[in-house]
Design a protein around this motif. Sequence first.
Motif, PDB file in Angstrom:
ATOM      1  N   GLY A   1      12.802   4.070   3.767  1.00  0.00           N
ATOM      2  CA  GLY A   1      11.655   4.431   2.959  1.00  0.00           C
ATOM      3  C   GLY A   1      10.488   3.478   3.028  1.00  0.00           C
ATOM      4  N   ARG A   2      10.586   2.462   3.886  1.00  0.00           N
ATOM      5  CA  ARG A   2       9.500   1.499   4.023  1.00  0.00           C
ATOM      6  C   ARG A   2       8.490   2.022   5.043  1.00  0.00           C
ATOM      7  NH1 ARG A   2      13.534  -3.465   5.205  1.00  0.00           N
ATOM      8  NH2 ARG A   2      13.989  -1.927   6.843  1.00  0.00           N
TER       9      ARG A   2
ATOM     10  N   ILE B   1      -0.435  10.972   4.580  1.00  0.00           N
ATOM     11  CA  ILE B   1       0.944  10.921   5.089  1.00  0.00           C
ATOM     12  C   ILE B   1       1.210   9.536   5.655  1.00  0.00           C
ATOM     13  CG2 ILE B   1       2.590  11.846   6.757  1.00  0.00           C
ATOM     14  CD1 ILE B   1       1.066  14.477   6.664  1.00  0.00           C
ATOM     15  N   MET B   2       2.171   8.839   5.058  1.00  0.00           N
ATOM     16  CA  MET B   2       2.554   7.517   5.554  1.00  0.00           C
ATOM     17  C   MET B   2       3.839   7.653   6.365  1.00  0.00           C
ATOM     18  SD  MET B   2       1.600   4.818   2.543  1.00  0.00           S
ATOM     19  CE  MET B   2       1.264   3.558   3.780  1.00  0.00           C
TER      20      MET B   2
ATOM     21  N   ALA C   1       0.834  -1.203   0.000  1.00  0.00           N
ATOM     22  CA  ALA C   1       0.000   0.000   0.000  1.00  0.00           C
ATOM     23  C   ALA C   1       0.866   1.249   0.000  1.00  0.00           C
ATOM     24  CB  ALA C   1      -0.918  -0.011   1.219  1.00  0.00           C
ATOM     25  N   ASP C   2       0.491   2.234  -0.795  1.00  0.00           N
ATOM     26  CA  ASP C   2       1.207   3.517  -0.794  1.00  0.00           C
ATOM     27  C   ASP C   2       0.188   4.651  -0.769  1.00  0.00           C
ATOM     28  OD1 ASP C   2       0.172   3.694  -3.352  1.00  0.00           O
ATOM     29  OD2 ASP C   2       2.071   3.287  -4.356  1.00  0.00           O
ATOM     30  N   GLU C   3       0.690   5.880  -0.805  1.00  0.00           N
ATOM     31  CA  GLU C   3      -0.185   7.044  -0.694  1.00  0.00           C
ATOM     32  C   GLU C   3      -1.258   7.071  -1.788  1.00  0.00           C
ATOM     33  OE1 GLU C   3       3.621   8.232   1.411  1.00  0.00           O
ATOM     34  OE2 GLU C   3       3.032   7.049  -0.345  1.00  0.00           O
TER      35      GLU C   3
END
Length: 229
Positions: free
Chosen positions: A45-46, A38-39, A19-21
């Motif tokens: 970077g994980r 915002i993650m 899952a990403d932004e």
Amino acid sequence: MELERDQRTVFVSQLVKKADETVIKKYFENVGKVRNVIMIRDRKGRHKGFAYVEMDDLEDVPKVLMLHEVVPDFQKFSIVVKASEAEKNFVAKREADEAKKTGGGNKRDRRRLYVGNLNSTIADADLLRLFAPFGDVESALVQRNEVGVSRGHAFVTFKEAKTAELALEGMNGVDVLGQPLRMNFVGEGPAGTASAADAAVSGKGASGLAELRPSVCKSLFASDALRIA
């Protein structure tokens, strides 16, 4: 306004690594327009499995919260969706500041109880069901960490001080799902292991308490009394 942004922001956890932004924004825009995602990521970077989602419209937040424990289309297990703690912290700080201004900073709130040693499966709704027999409950909030896991304690606020005192006397030390509750008024030291109700039940000066406590305890252990996640 900073508080309004906090009110429009929800905390989302239990996210899969893929899952990403973009994926998260697309999913939540099924409910309403998303202003920002915002993650939280580590040095490599994980992401750490959780994110903050800011909605564009405050009115969409209740609908977003209904996605709690729903399985999204991008993973095979449910996500956790919670209101941001920032608003609660803001209100708590404001109340504390007001108490200092009025000289009430050292006075305990006779309506607000600390409830400790909670089983990790107990949710806000369970707390409300647990204490409702004593009187009108204004709020019942299990305290959780940044990923939504219970910290093992909660705060319960009654509308009237006398019902809070009755609940303290009636439930301190009561075994709930294998763990005896540790209770006290907020602002006081940790509650002892002995329940004030133990003396009250055998004494003559606790009119109604001896009858109330057994009925509450009986309801706790009914098959559908507490929701176990």
